[in-house]
Design a protein around this motif. Structure first.
Motif, PDB file in Angstrom:
ATOM      1  N   VAL A  50       0.833  -1.201   0.000  1.00 23.65           N
ATOM      2  CA  VAL A  50       0.000   0.000   0.000  1.00 23.65           C
ATOM      3  C   VAL A  50       0.863   1.244   0.000  1.00 23.65           C
ATOM      4  CG1 VAL A  50      -1.751   1.284   1.262  1.00 23.65           C
ATOM      5  CG2 VAL A  50      -1.790  -1.200   1.280  1.00 23.65           C
ATOM      6  N   GLN A  52       0.816   5.152   0.919  1.00 17.42           N
ATOM      7  CA  GLN A  52      -0.016   5.988   1.766  1.00 17.42           C
ATOM      8  C   GLN A  52      -0.447   7.243   1.022  1.00 17.42           C
ATOM      9  OE1 GLN A  52      -0.867   5.028   4.801  1.00 17.42           O
ATOM     10  NE2 GLN A  52       0.312   3.166   4.648  1.00 17.42           N
ATOM     11  N   VAL A 289      -8.822  -0.210   2.316  1.00 16.12           N
ATOM     12  CA  VAL A 289      -8.347   1.018   1.679  1.00 16.12           C
ATOM     13  C   VAL A 289      -9.155   1.258   0.410  1.00 16.12           C
ATOM     14  CG1 VAL A 289      -6.391   2.160   0.563  1.00 16.12           C
ATOM     15  CG2 VAL A 289      -6.023   0.823   2.638  1.00 16.12           C
ATOM     16  N   TRP A 297     -12.804  -0.903  -2.941  1.00 20.78           N
ATOM     17  CA  TRP A 297     -12.035  -1.116  -1.722  1.00 20.78           C
ATOM     18  C   TRP A 297     -11.188  -2.361  -1.879  1.00 20.78           C
ATOM     19  CZ3 TRP A 297     -12.401   2.003   2.714  1.00 20.78           C
ATOM     20  CH2 TRP A 297     -13.403   2.984   2.683  1.00 20.78           C
ATOM     21  N   SER A 300      -5.708  -4.524   2.871  1.00 26.05           N
ATOM     22  CA  SER A 300      -4.380  -3.925   2.966  1.00 26.05           C
ATOM     23  C   SER A 300      -3.812  -4.141   4.357  1.00 26.05           C
ATOM     24  CB  SER A 300      -4.486  -2.423   2.673  1.00 26.05           C
ATOM     25  OG  SER A 300      -3.333  -1.726   3.081  1.00 26.05           O
ATOM     26  N   ASP A 302      -2.652  -1.573   5.835  1.00 23.65           N
ATOM     27  CA  ASP A 302      -2.863  -0.242   6.391  1.00 23.65           C
ATOM     28  C   ASP A 302      -4.150  -0.237   7.220  1.00 23.65           C
ATOM     29  OD1 ASP A 302      -3.196   2.385   6.978  1.00 23.65           O
ATOM     30  OD2 ASP A 302      -3.304   3.091   4.898  1.00 23.65           O
TER      31      ASP A 302
END
Length: 322
Positions: A50, A52, A289, A297, A300, A302
């Motif tokens: 991922v 950011q 994410v 979507w 991830s 994250d």
């Protein structure tokens, strides 16, 4: 990059266990809490790499109110809020559009993680055949119905009567979903009835209850020894405030204003500790994410905004939750 994020998060979880009980008592609105040290190891599963996105600068979020206490997990204000928009549950372009968009990704995590736990074949059409699930806070049934189509015997419960009526009407349109048992009740009431399930699933609910710790105790009591619990929620981070409130509610207007309260969001560290105290050990955690270019979507590593966790209950669990 993603694996480094996971290692950093795991180290953070371990450090959290060394913080004072008072800090978590305030955050969790439970003045009698006394969390044990966090010795369990979360089995982080590596998801896609991922990058950011650049966070936006939101206005200062409201401060959490540590003085709010309740003996029930129900939040009457939240119930009234969702009752007002209950008829739009199956409108893919309505107030629940973000959940409709996220649903395939939520189901992907549930299917893969529960198949691993129950040793089922994730590639078969009905991998959950023979298992009993309950969807706590099912709303209009947008998650409940796919679970039934995957073979599970499913009960959907919600404290809003309008939600249950909508869910029943929609399920009756599909023979594969018509077997779902819908009830207007709460997790606490099911505990009093001594009901138990192979898996208890509660998505996007814990941030709307008055007592997260008490709610998780009920979820644990509903889970059979050796069973699984799946919970998804929103991290109490500045990035989450910027995306789920400032962007989703005010800028993009995906959600009605006031849908979320930043102070009610639950951090991953808090969720792990709350569940541990309720005899549920978190085994897997993943983030959701959103890709604005594709409108989809994806799973991830994250977990800074939306995240989902799988927890398991010991097979020999017979202790009484206090």
């Amino acid at each position: 990059m993603a694996s480094k994020l996971v290692r950093n998060r795991l180290r953070t979880l371990c450090r959290i266990s060394q913080l004072s009980n008072a800090r978590f008592n305030n955050k969790l609105r439970d003045p009698n809490s006394n969390f044990p040290s966090l010795h369990n190891q979360v089995k982080w599963r590596s998801y896609s790499e991922v990058s950011q996105p650049t966070p936006i600068n939101p206005p200062p979020p409201p401060s959490p109110n540590p003085s709010t206490t309740s003996t029930s997990s129900l939040n009457e204000f939240e119930l009234a809020k969702f009752s007002a928009i209950s008829e739009t549950w199956w409108d893919a372009e309505g107030p629940f559009k973000p959940l409709h968009m996220m649903n395939p990704t939520r189901l992907a995590f549930i299917r893969s993680s529960l198949c691993r736990h129950f040793r089922k074949d994730p590639n078969c059409t009905r991998p959950f055949e023979g298992l009993k699930f309950v969807d706590v806070g099912c709303g209009g049934g947008i998650l409940t119905e796919p679970l039934a189509r995957m073979g599970a015997t499913v009960m959907g419960v919600d404290a809003v009567d309008k939600n249950i009526k909508i869910a029943r009407l929609h399920a009756d349109l599909d023979p594969k979903a018509s077997s779902i048992e819908y009830r207007c009740t709460t997790a606490e009431n099911l505990v009093e009835e001594q009901r138990q399930f192979d898996a208890v699933i509660s998505l996007e609910v814990i941030e709307h209850v008055a007592d997260p710790a008490g709610f998780c105790k009920s979820v644990s009591a509903l889970t059979i020894p050796g069973g699984a619990t799946v919970i998804s929620t929103i991290n109490r981070s500045m990035r989450a405030y910027a995306t789920t409130i400032v962007a989703a509610e005010y800028l993009l207007q995906w959600l009605p204003k006031g849908t979320h309260q930043w102070s009610s969001f639950v951090t991953p560290e808090e969720l792990v500790l709350i569940l541990q105290r309720a005899s549920i050990t978190v085994q897997e955690m993943a983030g959701f994410v959103y890709n604005p270019l594709t409108g989809r979507w994806f799973l991830s590593d994250d977990i800074s905004v939306n995240y989902i966790a799988l927890g398991t209950k010991p097979a020999n669990s017979d202790e009484t939750l206090d």
